[in-house]
Design an enzyme around this catalytic site. Sequence first.
Site, PDB file in Angstrom:
ATOM      1  N   GLU A 268       0.826  -1.201   0.000  1.00  0.00           N
ATOM      2  CA  GLU A 268       0.000   0.000   0.000  1.00  0.00           C
ATOM      3  C   GLU A 268       0.861   1.252   0.000  1.00  0.00           C
ATOM      4  O   GLU A 268       0.646   2.186  -0.781  1.00  0.00           O
ATOM      5  CB  GLU A 268      -0.922   0.002   1.221  1.00  0.00           C
ATOM      6  CG  GLU A 268      -1.830   1.203   1.316  1.00  0.00           C
ATOM      7  CD  GLU A 268      -2.770   1.282   0.135  1.00  0.00           C
ATOM      8  OE1 GLU A 268      -2.524   2.118  -0.755  1.00  0.00           O
ATOM      9  OE2 GLU A 268      -3.736   0.498   0.093  1.00  0.00           O
ATOM     10  N   ASP A 272       1.170   3.943  -3.179  1.00  0.00           N
ATOM     11  CA  ASP A 272       0.762   5.336  -3.026  1.00  0.00           C
ATOM     12  C   ASP A 272       1.878   6.303  -3.397  1.00  0.00           C
ATOM     13  O   ASP A 272       1.662   7.277  -4.128  1.00  0.00           O
ATOM     14  CB  ASP A 272       0.321   5.594  -1.578  1.00  0.00           C
ATOM     15  CG  ASP A 272      -0.974   4.880  -1.224  1.00  0.00           C
ATOM     16  OD1 ASP A 272      -1.648   4.380  -2.130  1.00  0.00           O
ATOM     17  OD2 ASP A 272      -1.300   4.816  -0.014  1.00  0.00           O
ATOM     18  N   SER A 462      -7.105   1.764  -4.119  1.00  0.00           N
ATOM     19  CA  SER A 462      -5.945   2.391  -3.480  1.00  0.00           C
ATOM     20  C   SER A 462      -5.076   3.112  -4.493  1.00  0.00           C
ATOM     21  O   SER A 462      -4.416   4.100  -4.166  1.00  0.00           O
ATOM     22  CB  SER A 462      -5.086   1.326  -2.787  1.00  0.00           C
ATOM     23  OG  SER A 462      -5.571   1.040  -1.512  1.00  0.00           O
TER      24      SER A 462
END
Length: 549
Positions: A268, A272, A462
């Site tokens: 994650e 990002d 995400s």
Amino acid sequence: MSTRAARATLSALADLRNEPRSPLPGSEKSALADTPATVAAGIKPLRATAVAKAKPASSRKKITVSVVVPRTKPVTQAAVAGKHLTRAQFKSSHAASPASVKAVQAFAKAFNLASKAEPARSTVHVTGTVKDMQEAFGVTLQEHTVGAKTLRIRQGAIYLPDSVLPHVQAVLGLDNRPQAKPHYRVGKTRAAANTSFTPPQLAQLYGFPANAKATGQTIALIELGGGFRQADITAYFNSLGIAAPSVKAVLVDGGKNAPSNANGADGEVMLDIEVAAAVAPGAKIAVYFAPNTDQGFVDAIATAAHDTTNKPTIISISWGGPESSWTSQALTALDNACKDAAALGITVTAAAGDDGSDDGVGDGGKHVDFPASSPNVLACGGTKLVASNGAVTSEVVWNETTNKEGATGGGISTAFPQPTWQKSITATKSGRGVPDVAGDADPTTGYQVRVDGQNMVIGGTSAVAPLWAGLIALSNATNKNAAGLPQSKLYSATGQKAFRDITKGNNGAYKAKTGWDACTGLGSPKGASIITLLATRSASKKKTSRAKA
């Protein structure tokens, strides 16, 4: 202090300890149970083991809770839509009520607790032993050990002295069960090898202006676990032929930049960082690491919004959980933190979830993910994108549930009413519609990234939150003004022309259709058109300007 004053103080403290109490509205916590967040954290099953393994929390252990207090002047939706405030102006106009801060600090002192006020964030941090916390807040704290995880749990409401109750909006941190899960999906390597994209390739497909820079912008990333290694960032951006961004870790509530392996939350964090920075060259990245609790989540967003050192202009959030998994006090506190950001001109992007219209609840019902459902954030849904020769050939709703590879979240909020900018949409009359916008999220057509030394393909909503955060950063830099909460422009008749409308597919309960839908919102971006749109003033502001003239 005179003897008489000292006696008066002692008497007041004693009165607080003995004063009648009432429950804090919205503070009720349910018994420990399986939720998408606890399952994602590896805490499963709970129902069969939690009671058997419960024990009193260590009375001498020190903990810190966040007490949210009213502001001197509340931040209204009109303020959010109006002229953006500087952080200094915000603190001057909307700081915590001095009377409330004083009341909470006196309450803390009466129960042997230390306190520290954060006026801009309307928060008082209170620290003390579990024993004193239990007495102060009228709760019982237990420890539940499930496998390798030990959680501090409370049930029921928080009880406060009646004179203190009006001065408190939320008490967060007594309970530290996981609140959110990351919304990313790792693609099957062989299947995704020839159908995935680098972030710059997706930026090109979505019409982001070639050679545009986001210099002067800082993108804040909210992370509730995992970490990054500079070596991976350097290697990844070298492979793209792009200068590596400045990436800074900001630690909140004891959170850590703690990289482990590619199978955990590092995926994650790296997704990002790499997506946001690759589509918005020149932007700085600030990563706010906090514990995965309601307290950590709220404090991370509040810290980013009011950070006078890094000064983020966009906040990207790729974590969340079903609205039903939040206490109303925590949901309101986090929504208010996002409202603060919008009033400061900070655009908050949030992933809409990866488990379709059910949002992973498993009850066969319709659920939306929070904070994507907040009317103060730009909710980002997911598509499956196919391209050939540098052009999009197909884009439909992301739904790979038959292959157990997820589907975009979306639906109608039961916590927030329909915002003014969705008034023309019949489908959202009963509540805020999610998402607002969309982008590629299918893990088979996902994003080529590097995590802990491994090259991987990752999808999920995400990825869409930092993709849109990068586009907003380019817009801010190009237009030389902050987009803030952009929905009034995006939902306008002119704004809808800046999207590729997605009309095929479903996320379970909802089907794609012409115009807004609860799968992909308004659609995926035509990047240059979005930037041009966000350069214009709203109709209301134009009228105001003409009236003044």
